[in-house]
Motif scaffolding. Structure first.
Motif, mmCIF file in Angstrom:
data_model
loop_
_atom_site.group_PDB
_atom_site.id
_atom_site.type_symbol
_atom_site.label_atom_id
_atom_site.label_comp_id
_atom_site.label_asym_id
_atom_site.label_seq_id
_atom_site.Cartn_x
_atom_site.Cartn_y
_atom_site.Cartn_z
ATOM 1 N N THR A 143 -8.779 2.936 -2.611
ATOM 2 C CA THR A 143 -8.029 3.523 -3.923
ATOM 3 C C THR A 143 -8.744 4.981 -4.064
ATOM 4 O O THR A 143 -9.753 5.098 -3.978
ATOM 5 N N LEU A 161 -8.662 -2.533 1.243
ATOM 6 C CA LEU A 161 -7.895 -1.567 0.332
ATOM 7 C C LEU A 161 -8.861 -0.285 -0.067
ATOM 8 O O LEU A 161 -10.224 -0.685 -0.211
ATOM 9 N N LYS A 167 -3.142 4.189 -2.752
ATOM 10 C CA LYS A 167 -3.875 3.120 -2.341
ATOM 11 C C LYS A 167 -3.503 3.101 -0.812
ATOM 12 O O LYS A 167 -2.519 3.158 -0.381
ATOM 13 N N LYS A 177 -4.444 1.579 2.934
ATOM 14 C CA LYS A 177 -4.732 0.412 3.838
ATOM 15 C C LYS A 177 -5.439 0.801 4.915
ATOM 16 O O LYS A 177 -5.084 1.496 5.730
ATOM 17 N N PHE A 236 0.968 -1.227 0.115
ATOM 18 C CA PHE A 236 0.015 -0.095 -0.130
ATOM 19 C C PHE A 236 1.039 1.215 0.056
ATOM 20 O O PHE A 236 2.122 1.345 0.528
#
Length: 286
Positions: free
Chosen positions: A121, A119, A112, A114, A70
């Motif tokens: 985005t 996830l 991205k 975490k 990430f």
């Protein structure tokens, strides 16, 4: 404790939903400060979000070095110090903060994160607009009835858009004012233990356009905007109307939600603006 140097905190707004953000990466000033605080992050979050001693925000977000591929990890707290797996408006603010303020070496316009919901985005679009690919949006129960003291038995859709939401359609958004006590009840209803749920009301304005407001866990009140709430309302509305592109007007601003039939991860687009950078002197924590 009063000898601690000030720490930089950025206040941002996502459609009126406000957040305090800190650079908490390994070599940041925050790491030294945190080791001297004598308080947990949850306790510090309550101070930072406080209306008198803090920045008067709905949430507190620490941006950390990315792990497991990430770009960044995040650690999110509501204003009462509780945690939340996901916050759509915070995700947009975090993306613009990282892109413009932290200045990643690649200056990536697609980031991205975490999060507790997995996830997330985010894509920087320019003109303060950010598009976020949200976590999976799904129905937990298409219909659930909950008994309340204030309004009797109430029917909702229970959905999860990264966090749980009870969604109820109303005739117009003005009704939400009279439903606030009921929302407070069902938010922590015994049938929803242990996590409880946010409560989102929506009303159709026109085809493909709804008005919505969310009573949020951790804030314990209606907020000017809630990204996961906008997606939750749009999901329920989409099922009833078959609309896939939905404008969601929340008290603090307009959000756009798009569902792709091939992907259960909807796209949400909206503004994310910088309110100001603050030097929090930390004397209040002593």
């Amino acid at each position: 404790m009063k000898k601690l140097l000030p720490i930089s905190i950025m206040k941002m707004s996502g459609a009126g939903n406000t957040f305090a953000l800190i650079d908490a990466r390994e070599k940041s000033d925050w790491r030294d400060v945190e080791n001297s605080l004598g308080k947990s992050r949850a306790e510090f979050a309550k101070l930072v979000c406080d209306h008198v001693l803090g920045l008067s925000t709905d949430g507190f977000l620490l941006i950390e070095n990315g792990s497991e591929g990430f770009d960044y990890d995040w650690d999110f707290y509501n204003s009462d110090g509780s945690t939340a797996e996901m916050c759509g408006n915070a995700a947009r603010c975090a993306a613009r903060f990282c892109y413009e303020y932290l200045g990643s070496s690649e200056n990536k316009a697609c980031l991205k994160f975490k999060t507790g919901a997995g996830l997330v985005t985010a894509q920087i679009l320019g003109d303060d607009e950010v598009r976020v690919q949200m976590p999976e949006a799904r129905f937990v129960k298409e219909s659930i009835e909950l008994k309340t003291k204030s309004k009797g038995v109430q029917k909702f859709a229970l959905v999860n858009t990264g966090v749980p939401h009870l969604v109820q359609k109303i005739s117009n958004l003005a009704e939400a004012t009279t439903l606030k006590e009921m929302a407070r009840e069902v938010r922590s209803h015994a049938d929803l233990k242990p996590a409880g749920a946010n409560v989102t009301f929506y009303a159709e304005d026109s085809k493909g356009h709804i008005n919505a407001v969310t009573f949020e866990r951790g804030v314990e009140d209606y907020t000017l905007a809630c990204g996961t709430g906008a997606v939750a309302a749009a999901l329920v509305y989409s099922q009833l109307s078959s609309e896939k592109q939905i404008k969601v007007q929340m008290p603090g601003g307009l959000l756009s939600v798009v569902f792709d039939g091939k992907d259960t991860h909807p796209l949400m687009t909206g503004g994310a603006v910088f309110v100001g950078e603050f030097k929090y002197n930390l004397e209040v924590v002593g």
